[in-house]
Motif scaffolding. Structure first.
Motif: not given
Lengths: 700, 315, 300
Positions: C146-147, C228, C231, C234-235, C238-239, C251, C272, C275-276, C279-280, C283
């Protein structure tokens, strides 16, 4: 001593649950082991011998069950016992010596701790007492520096040492019954011989009983008092060892013994074989389990399972046997062919050479830049050092040696899978590049290879027909019509005694022996002049091995090819080879014809190899030469004669300092040794006094 | 062992060097004139030129890199582009402390829990308890942090009122207050770690239980509990150390999101702020610090692994 | 023994297409036998359907302001309610499905393509190629995903293209590593060496002999990477570094809805939950593939 058996399995069955179905793995088996007896349990893979051996300890896989039968340990039935009750017996009354010693020891703990654990648990010893006892046990298994070895971890020991540790552990509580599950299978033949001698003495000293599980009839013959033979999850026969080998009454035992390659077999003979393959768990016939492969099966044998009878044969020997026709065999009215068949004579070896190789040399793991920076003293592995050989037309050159001798590297250099650092090869009198990429298509088609492991020799995603067709296409000609290629595929399958239907099958649908046949067919697809076979039978069962060996012999006659046949099994080599070379640590130490190498005089290493062969006849004494320690690492090749660290005939400092000369024993028989030929002959005709010495840990 | 340690440290330094090049190169991609970015649109050409000279922006890029790196190593991390141009080092170091606090809290909850669940699942392979653990860790626990974080806030902060909804961590907060503030963020971070570590611990456990030495130990007559605790766990948990080190990278990523969800003044929020404001020196410094701690975690894990594994220790 | 001139009309090797179809069919059948995998499969299929047809189903455009209908709670008319500007949340979620699925899918496909090729070469040849790739990978893995994504998107600016590029850069080496080690294990197998001994080209050995063998690992890895990637996307959304406004990003929708949570909680819960659920689903599906192919992997 009373007559009560130590352990007795009565009418025992074991089922496995596979795909939601219970399958019968062990069928109504009976087995009796008396006090002081070493009982052999032999069978091919899938015969259920290991399952049975562990079941005697009442140890089952999680998906297994015992639907019927009793296991009487000193008269007490183990089956109703709880696991907690069994723990009183495990490790104290019945102990296991496992097959894979390294994997069977916990990598995280010291050897001493692991041995001490068992005496602390069962003998109530304190920690220091148990440690001392562990050291004592290590000394008893003839480990030279037991204090030091006790402080080591399993991975720091050699294979032979690891196996000694497991037996030390198993004996440390003086169990009533020792179960040895193929404990020498993964060892080299010379190490195996030493370990077997040790086992024999230790089991006798323990004054209890032992069950020795093995697929090797030779080992059982040399070690056991009584033998039980299993096939397809059933006991076929159980007999005192001498009678088993001299007067077998069961067709399976008879055929199996006959199919073993033995030293000094003539060149024009074929081994008797057992056709077909052992039935899988799901496909066991409801009649006699051996009937489909039995040479003398009657209709009755297919319909009705014979009972396991306790009999007394015409000579008065007490046996167990499971065959409808044992009486006929016993009284001689039914004979099963056991002598090798004389085959039509093939053309004798030609005078010209198909392959000549000079001064081949290869070194692996040369120090890299990083190692030089960190000043790591990393030694290179000099796997093949200055080796020359030549192979005549229509002949077989046998190449023998233990693991680490460099024999596989040598084979791979010749086919081009490794590029030699140095040396020259001539194929059919034309120079052959050492680099595979520079070899012409013609050269590639003349030089083919059969690999050791049939299971990865064929691409699992391609049919047999596709594998063969591709090879024909690449190596024979590119402008063959589709129909012509297909015809040739069927021809090749026919050549290796497979029906054309096999062309559409995938490797997963084939047995190990069938895969190896396809691999052989592929090697012959391009009419090669030389086929290199690297341990082609070592992954196969005994009954399949003879089929492959016969096939190789037939193909040599039919196709006029030569072989470089590599094996650690000296019996198999003797069956096929005209000439033999013996390798040790990257060097050839002896070369000559088959008769020359197998007879006096020999290089002391060859002598030791021959002496270590467990002969599948208990009346033939095994040779007495034993080698100390194990093959040194190729990173630290001993100075002078490479064999001097283990040589039982070492004559002095000269062996340590000087490279031995080639000595000519006549008729192109050469031995690389400091001992003159005449002295070798004199030495080898008298027996050396063999005292077992404690072995030091090989440094690596 | 000493050589192993040395080798690892050298590798750590090389890794840091490579990442410094990567980060520096990336920040050079930024379009626009840095000097104008700092001084604003109305700046005088002369002032811009002076600043460029002062910052060394006219130097060739490799030169700029060397200057930046030597400054960074000697503790001169430069000043932020934001108003007042505060020096970066104290700012970053303060935020690092906050983030580490949160990270350790999360690790303290998640690692024991994950190992416990993983071992439990591995011991009961394919039984109902294993299935429950697997499905829960796969689905619920594998969600993005901002989803789980917001759910937790709504249930436990806004709904039940057990914990505060944000974690602003005033400097004078007592330990108890801090703990209470950090609990929800830490649990959120735990969720992500849990999924991964449980799964790997379970797999390690199942692999280990199939090894022949387990049979040997059982047939020595050792009680089941001792077989598991003394023998199997000793080996099965070894790879878990590496897994935890790798998941530390996940944790860092997770903290960036979590700090934003909970408005927590950690390094992650500083980093996102730096990205938003295109504050290059701050960005470079924060990333270097993050990479350093990540590499350090890996180094510690490697050493721990080597110490506990006789195969490496005794080389 | 039959004589050699018997003709068999069966082709010796079924076509590649037949083989792929067969494998796909058996995989789907095995997945559908596991209840949880089936759930995952259905969820993923539904979301893919929405990604393709979402805009057609949606009652409104994502940026359509419905007059007089701001901050409406969920109702029959507005399934997930409306936001502070009077946009239909249900429609926005439907419109947003496309990017949260398409971007990770494209990025995963590219990563798998590049990664598999690089991995095959590195594993097969070893030596310096392998060394260079391994070192490069170590360097890349030293920066948390993510960084690195933040720094890259922060500098080149957030965009759909940027997200794909970032994911490809992050995941290519990971896929390469998986395929490299699978290839390394196969390199010494007999049938590969037999191919060398009949002078097959490198490309033939890599793509015809080795690739089918590493396919199970590749399938499982693709599924994992896809989950991934979702994930991560989405992250990043959000940012604030995801797909840029006005197009709807789940996000970012969550992030923006936090401010007005007290008044319009549905504005937060709808994206939300989407997304959940996604992802579920992914997975569960990838877990099913894992156990199916691990099982098969041991057989071969």
């Amino acid at each position: 001593m009373n007559d009560q058996p130590i352990i007795e399995a009565v009418d025992l069955c074991i089922d496995y649950r596979l795909n939601k179905r219970w399958l019968n793995a062990i069928q109504s088996v009976s087995l009796t082991i008396n006090p002081l007896e070493i009982h052999g349990l032999v069978g091919e893979s899938g015969s259920g011998k290991s399952t049975l051996a562990l079941a005697l300890m009442r140890y089952l896989a999680p998906n297994a069950r015992i639907p019927q039968g009793r296991i009487l340990f000193e008269g007490e039935d183990l089956i109703p016992k709880t696991t907690a009750e069994m723990r009183e017996i495990w490790g104290s009354q019945i102990n296991l010596v496992p097959q894979d010693a390294l994997a069977s020891l916990n990598p995280a703990y010291r050897i001493g701790e692991q041995i001490a654990e068992i005496t602390r648990l069962h003998k109530g010893l304190s920690k220091p007492e148990a440690w001392d006892r562990a050291v004592e046990m290590l000394r008893r298994v003839r480990i030279a520096d037991p204090e030091a070895v006790a402080r080591r971890h399993p991975h720091q020991l050699s294979g032979g040492m690891q196996q000694r540790v497991t037996i030390a552990m198993a004996l440390s509580t003086q169990p009533r019954l020792l179960i040895l599950d193929e404990p020498t299978t993964s060892l080299d033949v010379t190490t195996e011989a030493v370990i077997l001698d040790l086992f024999r003495d230790l089991i006798r000293d323990n004054e209890a009983a032992a069950l020795y599980v093995s697929h090797d009839l030779g080992v059982v013959a040399q070690l056991c008092d009584r033998v039980t033979v299993m096939y397809g999850g059933e006991v076929m026969a159980s007999t005192p060892v001498i009678e088993m080998y001299q007067r077998p009454l069961h067709p399976y035992t008879i055929s199996l013994l006959a199919s073993l390659p033995r030293p000094t077999e003539g060149a024009e003979t074929r081994l008797p074989t057992i056709d077909g393959v052992a039935p899988s768990l799901a496909e066991r016939p409801h009649g006699c389990v051996f009937a489909p492969r039995c040479p003398v099966a009657l209709d009755k044998c297919f319909d009705e399972k014979p009972p396991l009878e306790h009999i007394r044969d015409s000579a008065g020997t007490s046996r167990l046997i499971k065959c409808h026709r044992w009486r006929e065999i016993d009284d001689g009215t039914l004979a099963i062919a056991t002598t090798p068949v004389q085959a039509e004579a093939s053309a004798p070896p030609g005078q010209h050479y198909v392959l000549k190789a000079r001064d081949l040399d290869i070194t692996f793991e040369k120090p890299k830049l990083w190692d030089r920076i960190t000043r790591k003293q990393k030694k290179a592995v000099h796997a093949v050092d200055d080796v020359s050989l030549s192979i005549r037309a229509r002949s077989t050159l046998g190449l023998v040696g233990e693991s680490g001798s460099g024999k596989t590297s040598l084979a791979r250099i010749i086919v081009g899978l490794y590029t030699a650092d140095d040396g020259e090869i001539e194929l059919l009198d034309l120079p052959l590049s050492l680099d595979l990429h520079e070899r012409s298509r013609e050269a590639l088609s003349e030089l083919q290879m059969v690999f050791q492991n049939p299971n990865d020799a064929l691409n699992p995603y391609r049919t047999v027909g596709n594998a063969l067709a591709r090879t024909i296409n690449r190596l024979v000609t590119t402008d063959m019509s589709q129909a012509a290629i297909q015809r040739r595929v069927y021809e090749l399958l026919n050549l290796v005694r497979l029906t054309p239907q096999y062309a559409t099958r995938y490797p997963a649908e084939l047995s190990g022996g069938e895969k190896q046949r396809v691999a052989i067919a592929r090697a012959f697809a391009a009419n090669p002049a030389l086929v290199i076979a690297d341990e082609p039978t070592s992954a196969l069962d005994v009954s399949v091995q003879s089929v492959i060996l016969n096939l190789l012999k037939d193909l040599r006659a039919q196709e006029g090819a030569s072989y470089l046949f590599i094996s650690h099994n000296l019996s198999a080599v003797s069956y096929l080879a005209d000439w033999i070379i013996v390798m040790y640590l990257g060097h050839i130490v002896e070369e000559g014809t088959q008769e020359q190498v197998y007879n006096v005089p020999s290089h002391p290493y060859t002598e030791a190899l021959l002496s270590a062969i467990p002969n599948p006849d208990p009346t033939v004494e095994q040779g007495e030469i034993r080698l100390d320690g194990e093959v040194p690492s190729a990173r630290r090749i001993p100075s002078g004669c490479r064999f001097h660290t283990r040589c039982p005939r070492k004559i002095g400092a000269i062996c340590e300092d000087e490279t031995p000369p080639w000595r000519d024993a006549g008729d192109e028989h050469f031995i690389r040794c400091h001992i003159p030929i005449e002295e070798l002959i004199a030495l080898q005709q008298t027996k050396p006094d063999a005292q077992p010495q404690p072995v030091a840990q090989a440094e690596d | 062992m000493a050589r192993y340690l040395l080798r690892r440290i050298v590798l750590l330094l090389i890794t840091l060097l490579i990442t410094s090049v990567v980060i520096f190169a990336l920040t050079q991609l930024l379009p626009g004139d840095v000097a104008r970015l700092i001084l604003g649109r109305e700046a005088q050409p002369q002032a811009l030129e002076d600043l460029r000279l002062e910052l060394g922006l006219n130097d060739p890029i490799p030169m700029q890199y060397v200057n930046w790196l030597s400054g960074f190593v000697t503790g001169d991390w430069g000043t932020s582009f934001t108003s007042g141009n505060p020096p970066i080092r104290p700012l970053v170091l303060e935020r690092v402390g906050n983030s580490l606090l949160l990270a350790f809290y999360a690790l303290a909850i998640s690692i024991p829990l994950a190992i416990f669940l993983g071992v439990l699942a591995g011991l009961n392979e394919n039984k109902w308890i294993d299935n429950v653990i697997s499905v829960v860790s796969l689905s619920v626990v594998g969600l993005p942090e901002f989803v789980t974080g917001l759910v937790l806030i709504n249930v436990f902060a806004l709904g039940l009122g057990w914990f505060p909804a944000s974690a602003t961590a005033p400097a004078d907060a007592t330990f108890g207050e801090m703990l209470s503030q950090l609990t929800l963020p830490a649990i959120t971070a735990t969720f992500v770690l849990l999924a991964y570590v449980v799964r790997m611990t379970r797999a390690g456990m199942i692999d280990e239980l199939k090894k022949p030495y387990v049979r040997t130990v059982t047939l020595k007559g050792l009680p089941r509990r001792q077989v598991i605790v003394k023998h199997v766990l000793r080996n099965a948990l070894l790879p878990t150390i590496t897994v935890i080190a790798i998941s530390f990278g996940w944790l860092i990523g997770g903290l960036i999101v979590i700090e934003n969800v909970f408005s927590y003044p950690g390094l992650g929020r500083l980093l996102t702020a730096a990205v938003e404001r295109k504050d290059i020196p701050l960005l470079q410094a924060s990333v270097m610090v993050i990479v350093f701690f990540f590499a350090l975690a890996n180094l510690i894990a490697d050493l721990l692994y080597a110490l506990l594994n006789p195969r490496i220790r005794l080389e | 023994m039959t004589s050699a001139n018997v003709s068999y009309d069966v082709p010796v090797q079924p076509s590649a297409l037949t083989q792929i179809r067969r494998t796909l069919f058996t995989t789907l059948r095995k997945l559908s036998r596991r209840p949880l995998s089936l759930v995952g499969l259905v969820i993923v299929l539904v979301f893919i359907f929405l990604a393709i047809f979402g805009p057609n189903i949606a009652p409104y455009r994502f940026d359509e302001l419905i007059r007089g209908a701001t901050r409406q709670p969920p109702s029959e008319l507005y399934l997930f309610g409306t936001d502070r500007l009077g946009r239909d949340v249900f429609s926005r979620v439907l419109w947003g499905a496309r990017e949260i699925i398409a971007l990770p899918a494209i990025a995963t496909a590219l990563s798998v393509l590049f990664g598999a090729t690089i991995g095959l070469f590195a594993g097969y040849f070893g030596g310096w190629i392998d060394e260079v790739i391994s070192r490069f990978l170590d360097g890349l893995l030293a920066i948390p995903a993510l960084v690195l994504a933040l720094v890259m998107l922060g500098t080149i600016g957030p965009s759909s293209f940027g997200i794909v590029v970032v994911i490809v850069i992050l995941y290519t080496p990971i896929v390469a590593r998986v395929i490299r080690s699978a290839t390394l294990n196969m390199r010494a197998l007999g049938f590969i060496e037999a191919a060398k001994l009949r002078s097959e080209s490198t490309a033939y050995i890599l793509f015809r002999e080795i690739l089918p063998g590493v396919l199970p690992a590749l399938v499982v890895e693709s599924a994992l990477r896809f989950s991934y990637a979702i994930f991560l996307t989405a992250s990043l959304g959000f940012l604030g570094l995801g797909v840029q406004p006005p197009s709807p990003d789940w996000g970012r929708m969550v992030n923006e809805a936090r401010e007005t949570f007290a008044q319009t909680p549905w504005e937060l819960w709808a994206p939300a939950a989407a997304i959940a659920l996604l992802v579920i689903g992914v997975n569960l599906l990838s877990d099913g593939l894992r156990s199916i192919f691990r099982y098969e992997g041991q057989l071969v």
